[in-house]
Design a protein around this motif. Structure first.
Motif, PDB file in Angstrom:
ATOM      1  N   UNK A   1       2.238   2.503  -0.736  1.00 45.79           N
ATOM      2  CA  UNK A   1       2.313   2.747   0.703  1.00 45.79           C
ATOM      3  C   UNK A   1       3.425   3.764   0.925  1.00 45.79           C
ATOM      4  N   UNK A   2       3.100   4.875   1.564  1.00 46.53           N
ATOM      5  CA  UNK A   2       4.068   5.951   1.747  1.00 46.53           C
ATOM      6  C   UNK A   2       5.241   5.532   2.616  1.00 46.53           C
ATOM      7  N   UNK A   3       5.046   4.512   3.475  1.00 43.43           N
ATOM      8  CA  UNK A   3       6.081   4.131   4.433  1.00 43.43           C
ATOM      9  C   UNK A   3       6.999   3.022   3.924  1.00 43.43           C
ATOM     10  N   UNK A   4       6.564   2.254   2.951  1.00 42.81           N
ATOM     11  CA  UNK A   4       7.338   1.102   2.527  1.00 42.81           C
ATOM     12  C   UNK A   4       6.955   0.701   1.107  1.00 42.81           C
ATOM     13  N   UNK A   5       7.811  -0.096   0.477  1.00 41.33           N
ATOM     14  CA  UNK A   5       7.500  -0.613  -0.842  1.00 41.33           C
ATOM     15  C   UNK A   5       6.474  -1.731  -0.733  1.00 41.33           C
ATOM     16  N   UNK A   6       5.757  -1.958  -1.787  1.00 42.44           N
ATOM     17  CA  UNK A   6       4.703  -2.967  -1.828  1.00 42.44           C
ATOM     18  C   UNK A   6       5.145  -4.090  -2.758  1.00 42.44           C
ATOM     19  N   UNK A   7       5.088  -5.308  -2.277  1.00 43.11           N
ATOM     20  CA  UNK A   7       5.408  -6.475  -3.103  1.00 43.11           C
ATOM     21  C   UNK A   7       4.206  -6.884  -3.938  1.00 43.11           C
ATOM     22  N   UNK A   8       4.441  -7.141  -5.211  1.00 47.02           N
ATOM     23  CA  UNK A   8       3.394  -7.586  -6.119  1.00 47.02           C
ATOM     24  C   UNK A   8       3.914  -8.797  -6.886  1.00 47.02           C
ATOM     25  N   UNK A   9       3.143  -9.874  -6.907  1.00 44.90           N
ATOM     26  CA  UNK A   9       3.519 -11.088  -7.619  1.00 44.90           C
ATOM     27  C   UNK A   9       2.674 -11.204  -8.874  1.00 44.90           C
ATOM     28  N   UNK A  10       3.347 -11.263 -10.024  1.00 41.31           N
ATOM     29  CA  UNK A  10       2.649 -11.283 -11.311  1.00 41.31           C
ATOM     30  C   UNK A  10       2.982 -12.580 -12.033  1.00 41.31           C
ATOM     31  N   UNK A  11       1.960 -13.319 -12.407  1.00 43.73           N
ATOM     32  CA  UNK A  11       2.179 -14.561 -13.140  1.00 43.73           C
ATOM     33  C   UNK A  11       2.774 -14.251 -14.508  1.00 43.73           C
ATOM     34  N   UNK A  12       3.772 -15.028 -14.911  1.00 38.46           N
ATOM     35  CA  UNK A  12       4.460 -14.761 -16.167  1.00 38.46           C
ATOM     36  C   UNK A  12       3.483 -14.779 -17.333  1.00 38.46           C
ATOM     37  N   UNK A  13       3.721 -13.881 -18.262  1.00 36.70           N
ATOM     38  CA  UNK A  13       2.955 -13.733 -19.497  1.00 36.70           C
ATOM     39  C   UNK A  13       1.561 -13.173 -19.290  1.00 36.70           C
TER      40      UNK A  13
ATOM     41  N   UNK B   1       8.868  -6.624   2.912  1.00 35.18           N
ATOM     42  CA  UNK B   1       7.629  -5.888   3.076  1.00 35.18           C
ATOM     43  C   UNK B   1       6.710  -6.652   4.008  1.00 35.18           C
ATOM     44  N   UNK B   2       6.013  -5.942   4.845  1.00 35.78           N
ATOM     45  CA  UNK B   2       5.101  -6.612   5.770  1.00 35.78           C
ATOM     46  C   UNK B   2       3.806  -7.011   5.087  1.00 35.78           C
ATOM     47  N   UNK B   3       3.360  -6.214   4.122  1.00 37.63           N
ATOM     48  CA  UNK B   3       2.109  -6.497   3.435  1.00 37.63           C
ATOM     49  C   UNK B   3       2.425  -6.781   1.977  1.00 37.63           C
ATOM     50  N   UNK B   4       1.980  -7.936   1.473  1.00 37.55           N
ATOM     51  CA  UNK B   4       2.320  -8.357   0.134  1.00 37.55           C
ATOM     52  C   UNK B   4       1.057  -8.631  -0.644  1.00 37.55           C
ATOM     53  N   UNK B   5       1.038  -8.242  -1.908  1.00 35.26           N
ATOM     54  CA  UNK B   5      -0.105  -8.463  -2.775  1.00 35.26           C
ATOM     55  C   UNK B   5       0.310  -9.386  -3.895  1.00 35.26           C
ATOM     56  N   UNK B   6      -0.481 -10.399  -4.165  1.00 34.41           N
ATOM     57  CA  UNK B   6      -0.195 -11.306  -5.282  1.00 34.41           C
ATOM     58  C   UNK B   6      -1.182 -11.028  -6.388  1.00 34.41           C
ATOM     59  N   UNK B   7      -0.701 -10.947  -7.624  1.00 30.53           N
ATOM     60  CA  UNK B   7      -1.571 -10.632  -8.753  1.00 30.53           C
ATOM     61  C   UNK B   7      -1.386 -11.645  -9.857  1.00 30.53           C
ATOM     62  N   UNK B   8      -2.472 -12.354 -10.200  1.00 29.93           N
ATOM     63  CA  UNK B   8      -2.429 -13.311 -11.305  1.00 29.93           C
ATOM     64  C   UNK B   8      -3.702 -13.140 -12.124  1.00 29.93           C
TER      65      UNK B   8
END
Length: 354
Positions: A56-68, A19-26
């Motif tokens: 995103x209609x054109x591509x999947x979105x990466x999401x990073x989730x901190x464990x627990x 993915x070109x655009x990545x979102x990190x979530x913690x």
């Protein structure tokens, strides 16, 4: 944290690509910190608005989730569609195992199609797909047309890296063959361990070498080059972690950072004060400004750092990719010798070994 033994290869899940655009979530307070992309820039791309992550209609979105932790809300539509009127919307969320997420105890699916995954675990990493169906009504003919939109999110579990600090210092000595050098070295280790013992940190991988050094206008000098690592896992650290819910990286990382600061303060004292610390070696003196620190990271088994593949979660220990594994606390995921799994799917960590 340290680990060992043979570990399972990474979870098989539906591989969706890069993915070109990545979102990190913690947690939203740490969002901009965990991602290499500033939150303002992510908002300008349109993936985040009002603390939601849009598809995103054109591509999947990466999401990073901190464990627990709980994931952010994933919205089953792109940002532009969210600004339009939608008639008779229906939402279907499918997890990495191919099952409907509606009614799953770990999934919070709202009536407006938002998904939050609660208590995110390593095995929950993978592809999450949402299908939005709605109707378009032709104004003139009142003809109704059913429309379907499919969106994809790729969720990765991650942990904070375990921190340690490699430290090097130098001391002048009268000669390299003196027995006092070894005595001094042992005394130094005891002093440093005592400084940080209440933090359940300790000194490991310590060593020294003596070198002859020619310095302009001073002749030949002898110096001890001392190196050691400040490690947060001294005996008793498990008991400290029992007081901390879930992961203990934040607690151990804070302690080892304080240990590093204490040792740095010790070596920053005046030369006179340092002389009195080493009563058995009065002829060995600290070389001013020789103290240096190198940050050392490690990842727990099953996780690794890949700043190319996961550049928007740089520094994170991300769950190993399909066909790779991490058997110990190294920062790199190794390629399985006989990988049976090539895609991300649902993972049972007790069944897949390599």
């Amino acid at each position: 944290m340290a680990g060992g033994g043979k570990r399972p290869c990474s979870p098989p899940r539906v591989l969706l690509g890069m993915v070109a655009v990545v979102v990190a979530a913690a947690g939203w307070g740490a969002l901009a910190r965990a991602s290499a992309v500033p939150e303002e820039e992510l908002r300008s791309v349109g993936l985040i608005q009002n603390n939601y992550i849009y598809a995103d209609i054109k591509r999947e979105v990466n999401v990073y989730v901190k464990v627990f932790t709980n994931s952010p809300f994933l919205v089953c539509m792109d940002l532009s569609l969210s600004q339009e009127e939608i008639i008779d919307p229906k939402y279907l969320w499918i997890g990495p195992d191919g099952k409907n997420l509606e009614g799953q105890i770990y999934a919070n699916v709202t009536e407006t199609g938002k998904l939050m995954l609660m208590g995110f675990k390593e095995s929950m990493s993978g592809a999450y797909t949402c299908t939005l169906s709605h109707r378009i009504i032709e104004t003139m003919t009142q003809e109704e047309v059913d429309v379907f939109e499919t969106y994809k999110f790729m969720l990765y579990a991650y942990r904070e890296a375990d921190h340690a600090y490699q430290i090097s210092v130098r001391f002048t000595t009268k000669g390299c063959e003196l027995a006092a050098n070894a005595q001094f070295f042992e005394e130094l280790k005891k002093i440093l361990d005592n400084i940080i013992s209440d933090l359940t940190c300790h000194i490991i991988e310590s060593s020294y070498k003596c070198h002859s050094i020619r310095i302009p206008n001073q002749g030949l000098l002898h110096e001890l080059f001392v190196t050691f690592q400040v490690n947060p896992f001294a005996p008793g650290w498990e008991e400290v972690c029992q007081q901390v819910p879930y992961d203990c990286e934040d607690a151990t990382n804070m302690k080892v950072q304080e240990a590093r600061d204490r040792i740095g303060e010790f070596f920053s004292r005046q030369t006179y004060a340092l002389k009195h610390e080493f009563q058995t070696a009065p002829t060995i003196h600290y070389v001013d400004n020789s103290f240096s620190v190198t940050h050392v990271d490690s990842c727990q088994p099953g996780f690794g750092k890949n700043d190319i593949t996961h550049q928007n979660c740089a520094g994170c220990c991300v769950v190993c990719e399909p066909g790779t594994y991490s058997p110990n606390n190294e920062v790199t995921c190794h390629i399985c010798t006989r990988p049976h799994i090539k895609n991300y799917q649902f993972w049972n960590p007790t069944l897949i070994f390599e």
